[in-house]
Design an enzyme around this catalytic site. Structure first.
Site, PDB file in Angstrom:
ATOM      1  N   ARG A  61      43.039  42.768  33.708  1.00 43.77           N
ATOM      2  CA  ARG A  61      43.387  43.371  35.131  1.00 43.77           C
ATOM      3  C   ARG A  61      44.779  43.863  35.087  1.00 43.77           C
ATOM      4  O   ARG A  61      45.667  43.310  33.986  1.00 43.77           O
ATOM      5  CB  ARG A  61      43.594  41.874  35.871  1.00 43.77           C
ATOM      6  CG  ARG A  61      42.153  41.081  35.956  1.00 43.77           C
ATOM      7  CD  ARG A  61      41.567  41.842  36.961  1.00 43.77           C
ATOM      8  NE  ARG A  61      39.782  41.312  36.960  1.00 43.77           N
ATOM      9  CZ  ARG A  61      38.591  41.687  36.410  1.00 43.77           C
ATOM     10  NH1 ARG A  61      38.934  42.850  35.802  1.00 43.77           N
ATOM     11  NH2 ARG A  61      37.795  41.061  36.344  1.00 43.77           N
ATOM     12  N   GLY A  62      45.036  44.725  35.879  1.00 47.23           N
ATOM     13  CA  GLY A  62      46.342  45.313  35.903  1.00 47.23           C
ATOM     14  C   GLY A  62      46.585  46.706  35.265  1.00 47.23           C
ATOM     15  O   GLY A  62      47.606  47.571  35.344  1.00 47.23           O
ATOM     16  N   CYS A  63      45.312  47.144  34.634  1.00 45.34           N
ATOM     17  CA  CYS A  63      45.438  48.366  33.940  1.00 45.34           C
ATOM     18  C   CYS A  63      44.754  49.453  34.912  1.00 45.34           C
ATOM     19  O   CYS A  63      43.901  48.967  35.618  1.00 45.34           O
ATOM     20  CB  CYS A  63      44.184  48.356  32.731  1.00 45.34           C
ATOM     21  SG  CYS A  63      45.047  47.896  31.423  1.00 45.34           S
ATOM     22  N   GLU A  64      45.447  50.674  35.355  1.00 44.68           N
ATOM     23  CA  GLU A  64      45.098  51.635  36.248  1.00 44.68           C
ATOM     24  C   GLU A  64      43.604  52.098  35.650  1.00 44.68           C
ATOM     25  O   GLU A  64      42.816  52.269  36.547  1.00 44.68           O
ATOM     26  CB  GLU A  64      45.877  52.806  36.144  1.00 44.68           C
ATOM     27  CG  GLU A  64      45.641  53.866  37.079  1.00 44.68           C
ATOM     28  CD  GLU A  64      46.807  54.823  37.086  1.00 44.68           C
ATOM     29  OE1 GLU A  64      46.353  55.966  36.623  1.00 44.68           O
ATOM     30  OE2 GLU A  64      47.918  54.598  37.575  1.00 44.68           O
ATOM     31  N   SER A  65      43.498  52.354  34.207  1.00 45.44           N
ATOM     32  CA  SER A  65      42.014  52.735  33.849  1.00 45.44           C
ATOM     33  C   SER A  65      41.293  51.545  33.709  1.00 45.44           C
ATOM     34  O   SER A  65      41.924  50.240  33.430  1.00 45.44           O
ATOM     35  CB  SER A  65      42.231  53.556  32.584  1.00 45.44           C
ATOM     36  OG  SER A  65      42.953  54.801  32.886  1.00 45.44           O
TER      37      SER A  65
END
Length: 146
Positions: A61-65
């Site tokens: 969680r928190g990754c754009e990709s």
């Protein structure tokens, strides 16, 4: 991140990230374009995670990709298998794993991501969303090692 199934122990142990080979490439790069190229090459060199493991419960969680992370403790050391659908993110994952893969809980707890990326000349070069994703991944790695 509860994980129902995960890659085999052999998969974790097969990942070879030799910091003595990888880190000098970044340290010797004279500009951002050369570092970016090394990130892309590292991302390309990391093995692709089997589709069966690209599940929501393994997503960071928190990754754009989209990025997936698996963890295993083998003989008191922490091993990781990770992947992303974006090559730059996968290369950044490779840099993080270079610092944490096969390390003890203490070594991972003491890992300074900001200092590490300063040393590699990447601080200030990544977009805020990439930086946030990178910190989310580092946080997940540290959480596994507690």
């Amino acid at each position: 991140m509860s994980q129902v199934s995960q890659p085999s122990q052999e998969t974790f142990l097969a990942l070879k990230l030799d910091s003595s080979e990888i880190l000098p490439l970044f340290e010797q790069a004279s500009n951002w374009q050369e570092r970016y190229r090394q990130i892309m090459l590292l991302g390309k060199a990391l093995p692709k995670l089997d589709e069966v493991f690209r599940v929501e419960s393994a997503q960071v969680r928190g990754c754009e990709s989209s990025a997936w992370l698996y963890h295993s403790v083998i003989e008191s050391k922490h091993y990781f298998v990770a992947d992303s659908d974006a090559r730059i993110v996968k290369g950044l994952i490779g840099l993080l794993l270079t610092a944490c893969h096969g390390k003890t809980s203490t070594e991972i707890a003491e890992f300074d991501i900001e200092g590490y990326f300063d040393m590699l000349g990447l601080t200030g070069q990544l977009s805020p969303s990439r930086t946030n994703g990178l910190f989310a991944l580092a946080k997940a790695i540290k959480a596994f090692a507690v």
